[in-house]
Design a protein around this motif. Sequence first.
Motif, PDB file in Angstrom:
ATOM      1  N   ARG A   1      12.833   2.956   0.696  1.00  0.00           N
ATOM      2  CA  ARG A   1      11.672   2.124   0.403  1.00  0.00           C
ATOM      3  C   ARG A   1      11.840   0.715   1.002  1.00  0.00           C
ATOM      4  N   ASN A   2      10.722  -0.006   1.086  1.00  0.00           N
ATOM      5  CA  ASN A   2      10.681  -1.315   1.745  1.00  0.00           C
ATOM      6  C   ASN A   2      11.805  -2.257   1.338  1.00  0.00           C
ATOM      7  N   VAL A   3      11.818  -2.630   0.071  1.00  0.00           N
ATOM      8  CA  VAL A   3      12.755  -3.663  -0.388  1.00  0.00           C
ATOM      9  C   VAL A   3      14.189  -3.151  -0.344  1.00  0.00           C
TER      10      VAL A   3
ATOM     11  N   GLU B   1       9.412   4.927   4.444  1.00  0.00           N
ATOM     12  CA  GLU B   1      10.366   5.934   3.965  1.00  0.00           C
ATOM     13  C   GLU B   1      10.597   7.019   5.015  1.00  0.00           C
ATOM     14  N   ASN B   2       9.538   7.455   5.692  1.00  0.00           N
ATOM     15  CA  ASN B   2       9.683   8.510   6.703  1.00  0.00           C
ATOM     16  C   ASN B   2      10.518   8.047   7.884  1.00  0.00           C
TER      17      ASN B   2
ATOM     18  N   ASN C   1       0.847  -1.183   0.000  1.00  0.00           N
ATOM     19  CA  ASN C   1       0.000   0.000   0.000  1.00  0.00           C
ATOM     20  C   ASN C   1       0.891   1.245   0.000  1.00  0.00           C
ATOM     21  N   ARG C   2       0.474   2.291  -0.694  1.00  0.00           N
ATOM     22  CA  ARG C   2       1.293   3.508  -0.777  1.00  0.00           C
ATOM     23  C   ARG C   2       1.500   4.156   0.589  1.00  0.00           C
ATOM     24  N   GLY C   3       0.452   4.120   1.431  1.00  0.00           N
ATOM     25  CA  GLY C   3       0.597   4.683   2.767  1.00  0.00           C
ATOM     26  C   GLY C   3       1.629   3.949   3.594  1.00  0.00           C
ATOM     27  N   GLU C   4       1.656   2.627   3.462  1.00  0.00           N
ATOM     28  CA  GLU C   4       2.666   1.809   4.165  1.00  0.00           C
ATOM     29  C   GLU C   4       4.064   2.187   3.704  1.00  0.00           C
ATOM     30  N   ILE C   5       4.249   2.360   2.400  1.00  0.00           N
ATOM     31  CA  ILE C   5       5.558   2.718   1.854  1.00  0.00           C
ATOM     32  C   ILE C   5       6.003   4.075   2.388  1.00  0.00           C
ATOM     33  N   GLU C   6       5.076   5.018   2.473  1.00  0.00           N
ATOM     34  CA  GLU C   6       5.395   6.347   2.996  1.00  0.00           C
ATOM     35  C   GLU C   6       5.841   6.275   4.455  1.00  0.00           C
ATOM     36  N   LEU C   7       5.172   5.436   5.245  1.00  0.00           N
ATOM     37  CA  LEU C   7       5.572   5.264   6.643  1.00  0.00           C
ATOM     38  C   LEU C   7       6.994   4.729   6.749  1.00  0.00           C
TER      39      LEU C   7
END
Length: 444
Positions: free
Chosen positions: A236-238, A230-231, A222-228
């Motif tokens: 990014r996750n991977v 990154e912040n 989810n884009r929101g998860e990725i933003e969390l």
Amino acid sequence: MSTLLIKGAQIVTMNGNEDVFIGDLLIEGNKIKEIGKNIEVAADRVIDGKGKALLPGFIQTHIHLCQTLFRGRADDLELMDWLRKRIWPLEAAHDEESVYYSALLGLGELIASGTTTILDMETVHYTDAAFQAMAQSGMRVVSGKVMMDHGDEVPLPLQETTSDSIQQSVDLLEKWNGFGGGRIQYAFCPRFVVSCTEQLLTEVRDLSAQYHVKVHTHASENRGEIELVENERGMRNVVYLDHIGLATPRLILAHCVWLSEEEKEIIRLRGVKVTHCPGSNMKLSSGIAEIPDLLNRQIHVGIGADGASCNNNLDMFQEMRLTALMHKIPHGPTAMDARTVLRMATMGGAEVLGMAKEIGSLEAGKKADVILLDLDDFHTYPSYDVDVYSRVVYSATRSNVDTVIIDGELVLDQRVMRTIDRSIVLREADRSIARMVNRINEVS
């Protein structure tokens, strides 16, 4: 050793040659002894396969058995709201008995719809009860307790220290990994980067190498998860998972909807495996993963229903159909043909789990995980000169599953469940969720 002979079925081997023929399959003990066009032996049990299709059992590479009781209680939400408002409070309300019956409810559904192997992720507590259900059901399982040692929006009962999370995981591994002659295996299951400290993730990295077991987690759903991520982690996750050394061939990532070009290359180069969850991704409006691109890069991709709380069923027939159809919209009608999708549901899943030498195709010497489909019905006819891959992926449903054999054992025998008492599980499932709903305010 007991023997079982299936005669005269249309055998869809899913082997390297993709052989399909009318023939027989002999099971001795827990393995396929012989496969051919006319096997003449005296077996303990003979099953008439005439008019039926014989396939390797489906392999689902992302399931949450602990969430089966939540079916219908978390609809029409996006991922982070779904977790914070519904799933985490419900998981926090679990007790030992509810985890057990949630697992049995899901396992019964999976077996009845032709799944013989799953990669599962449980909740923080009572995972031993889930393993007891798995052992009873006869399912081939890779599973582990979820790990969550970070985040202040998590209900108190799900908050755990790093040391407790690690110790409980190792204790479960040492008890259950290899149980049932290897039918049950353990995997470390950090939920996702958002809910895990770097210390926990690096310890999981080291323990995975020490014990030679898989790591199963969510990423880029989810884009929101990725933003969390990154912040908090600055990448990014991977990219982050690779940065801390967790991106190895033992890592299995669920979803991977929003991958950057850099992340796709990390997955390819490191041999990381991916699980596609089309029903879940559509229902939570997470997006459409770029599966054709991942397959073109020779990345191993399996299919999973995820959980009954975000998909409402655990049916591989629906997941195969969605996988085939959803990618035709952006990529055209020839993308994700039935043969490719059925391979993802069988050998593809075996490759994701590192078990391609044991399961995923019908070949002599492999484990006897097979399903028999009765395709003699209105919705699967006409049969004359119709490709069997098309019949299975586009036309068949769970109602066509006649017989399921796992590790050489008949767990569904002509639509009769042998390992799970349906009436007891349905009754106790309702009692369990009622108890949990009444408890939610106490634990939130």
